[in-house]
Design an enzyme around this catalytic site. Sequence first.
Site, short mmCIF file in Angstrom:
data_model
loop_
_atom_site.label_atom_id
_atom_site.label_comp_id
_atom_site.label_asym_id
_atom_site.label_seq_id
_atom_site.Cartn_x
_atom_site.Cartn_y
_atom_site.Cartn_z
N ASP A 1 -27.46 -25.78 -31.21
CA ASP A 1 -27.30 -25.89 -29.77
C ASP A 1 -28.13 -27.05 -29.24
O ASP A 1 -27.67 -27.91 -28.50
CB ASP A 1 -27.80 -24.56 -29.19
CG ASP A 1 -27.52 -24.47 -27.72
OD1 ASP A 1 -26.48 -24.99 -27.29
OD2 ASP A 1 -28.36 -23.88 -27.01
N LEU B 1 -22.12 -28.17 -26.16
CA LEU B 1 -20.83 -27.63 -26.55
C LEU B 1 -19.79 -27.84 -25.46
O LEU B 1 -18.67 -28.25 -25.69
CB LEU B 1 -20.99 -26.14 -26.86
CG LEU B 1 -19.95 -25.55 -27.78
CD1 LEU B 1 -19.86 -26.35 -29.07
CD2 LEU B 1 -20.32 -24.10 -28.08
#
Lengths: 514, 459
Positions: A281, A417
């Site tokens: 992430d 993302l």
Amino acid sequence: MKLAYWMYEGTALSGIARVAGSMQRVHTVIHGPRGDGYINVMFSMLERFHEIPPFTLSPIGQREMAQGSRARLVETVRRVERDHQPDVIVITPTCSSTLLQEDIGSVARTLGKETKAKIIVPQVNAFRDLEHETMDAFLTQLVGTLVEEQPKTERFSVNLIGPSYLGFHQLHDLTEIRRLLADVGVEIDAVVPYGATVEDLRTLTRAHMNVCLYREYGVELCRMLEKQYNMPYTTITPIGLRQTAKFLQAIGQQAQIDVKPYIAKQISPAGPLSRFVKSVDSLSALYGKRAVVFGDYSHAVGVTHMLCEIGITVLWAGTYMKGLEAEFKEAVAGLTEEAFVEDDFQKLSHKIRDTAPDVVFGTQMERHSSKRFQLPCVVISAPAHILNFPIFPEPIVAYQGMAQILETINRTIRLGLEEHLVKMFGEEEPMGEATAPAAQAAAEVAATTTTDQPAPLSPGGMPWEAEAVEVLKQIPFFVRSKVQKNTETFASERGHSVITAEVLYAAKTHFSKS
Amino acid sequence: METISREGGCLHTFCPIASVAWLHRKFNDSFFLIVGTHTCAHFIQTALDVMVYAHSRFGFAVLEESDLVSANLTGPLDGVIRKVIDEWHPKVIFVMTTCSIDILKVDLQVSCQELSKTHEFPILLASTSGIDRTFTQGEDAVLKALLPFSPQEAPVVPAPAPVPAEAPVVEKKKKWFSLGKSEPETPAPVAAPTAVPAEPKPNLVLLGAIPDITIRQLVWELNRLGIPQVDVFPSADLSTMPPIHEKTVVVPLQPYLNETINAIRRQRGAEVLSTVFPIGPDGTAHFLRDICQRFDLPIDRVYQREAEAWGDLETYVNFLRGKKIMFLGDNLLELSLARFLTACGANVVEVGIPYVHRKDMQAELKLLTDRQIPIVENPDFHKQLQRIEEYQPDLIIAGLGICNPLEARGFTTAWSIEFTFAPIHGFGSAVDLIKMFTKPLFKKQTLAENGWGMEGMAL
Ligand code: SF4
């Protein structure tokens, strides 16, 4: 005369108010025109003061200008003593009283003979001096007049110099430092100036070491205590991994405590910090991003360190603390390509615009500049705003501080993302809102171009061929104006006069390489 | 006027440069330049939380040590003004002075006149120093500086043949810029040889920089009462300031414009109608009635409008009835606000006010003194704290610096500065106005009902 839209540093008056107003049983008499009582507002609004702030104005009005302000000042000081019975009365000059050339010192000497409170007049030039240098000088003066040699505390202890009202998240920092030092087994003897009493200042020499938390002020005081009372000190602000470790080690060394196991535990692979920094992430959201940093000395240095530690590129780092230029450049050497000092808000704003980084780390002013240029911004330094006085703990220093900053960056930068998805599938433009100028222009050009005449997308820009405009429209709207600008720079550097799709693709390749 | 007492120590007020916060958007293509010290800049950016306007049409010319010894500041000021021109291309610059300019006794009037000539647009001086003045008086200084832009005569009217309607306006345009105290002598440049200056025609001018939407409604009320043409000073554009002359009737909208009023009386010989201010239904009605009577117009409609406006306020008025309210003194709107609250049936226990202009405020004063409302001019803050304990007011209207501490002591407060930002004039704003008093009280009630009482017991 200097044109200013914004001042990064406050005045001598605000510096004195921060020191005196943070202490206990200290009352300040402000010798100035009525409007200078605004100091009260800063305390009661920003810090949401529960008490009437400890400042009383001795107003300079027409009468005082004509006949001198001595009588009024004497009356005000007597009244403050009667109503508040403080241990110390600080009589502070203001820009205006300095220009009036009123001798406050002599008033203080006369009054000092009759008051129970000690009367102190800060030795500053209220017209010229800035907030931080004043804080340092005034702290040194206060301690210098009060401090006495004391036997050391039995266990190793330090004084924390720095935390004060109206600082940038400083009271949250204090909580975090208290926990940090308690965890490694170091006691805090006094905190200065926040919550300090005259007695605390008198017995400051009981501690084994002084910790100057923010390099902007308190160093003079530490030097004086080192010279006269042989107290060692450190000035590392624990922001980021390395600086926090260095901070702990500097104290550990004096205390003869091995802090390494503690540090290792904080960043153990199973802990939340490591898990976040090492996550995929964070790889997509933070790693490799291009940032710029600007702030006071300690926060600009600390955040530059921290960003480098997680793989964010710091394109430049600057501070408005002009007096610390050499030291600043040394502190960030090797971490960034460009280090500088600057206190002109406009210049800095233009620099941000021209750099167009992925994210800006700055003061509240840079937040404004960033907003103008549609860049994400994380506020990491004073000048502060009411938003920098949050009710929940938001430290900047040590491990909790690191977690807090990382979290803020994460929320501020568009999540990695999400960004991928947008790139892959194209995005919906915000409805109804004004979108980036390039987007609008692109839409207009596409709608109105009946001939194949290339037209500029923005005033003064280069002409774009319709095909290139079509390509530009494929690019997510929030980076579109940046791409437009970069492409035009790229084209003009290479001598193109029209942007074709070919030029645009070449530019895209060029910029993704860098 | 026995009910006015005077103390000495009204300390929790802002200084006049604070007015830049609401004035800097009022005039088209203007820039406000505050000439002062670092303190002035720090005050504006911190106390007012003006960070909201990070990039706005105002800035500071900060004095440096070299300026303190120079006899003439025209040169340094010019340097700053050139930078402002480069960035903003203003059509008018207001130079606001501060305490340091007063203390140094620098005359910037001459500098401004010279620089106006150099740059060929008006650079106007407004004396806004904080010595003995409170923040709303900044507006007074700025309006006074604008007075020369009001023509002395009605717009030049072409005499013989009918011409297109826009023509007079076009002709007027060139003459709007003129400077200096000896302004009266400047003859109006006559554009067309056939045109002759008209006899000054009687006109009505409303005076005060209040929000356009509010002023529009007031003008509309006056139109419906039979006054077709209502002028407003200032207008947003310097070239369309209304004529003010000996046949003009000027009616102030704000209670703190004494210097402007004085200049209008002295320089223009205009009549300044002394009435109350159109704040609250009672004040607005009184104001409209006095204007109608001045122009011999019927006033029946005013009563009807007033009744309607009170009707809209009914629930709030019921709530305020009997509430003890105290003004500590800050914005100079206190007399009008207290008069309105008294009309609502509230019990105003003290009207603290920094300063009372007895002549210009006579109508308001009479209403308050008739009702035996205690007025304290330049109140002593410490004595007020004692009186607060004694009166136990339900609501205190106070400066920003002391609201939070008073709340902490269990009192309910409203910020006095809010009344200068919010629309409070005319029938149309009456609901907004009364809500500014009831909102803090309702909030307190809500919190108490939900366990946030003083005892802190949420059970
Ligand atoms: S009171 Fe005077 S010195 Fe202080 S901010 Fe206002 S104008 Fe400046």
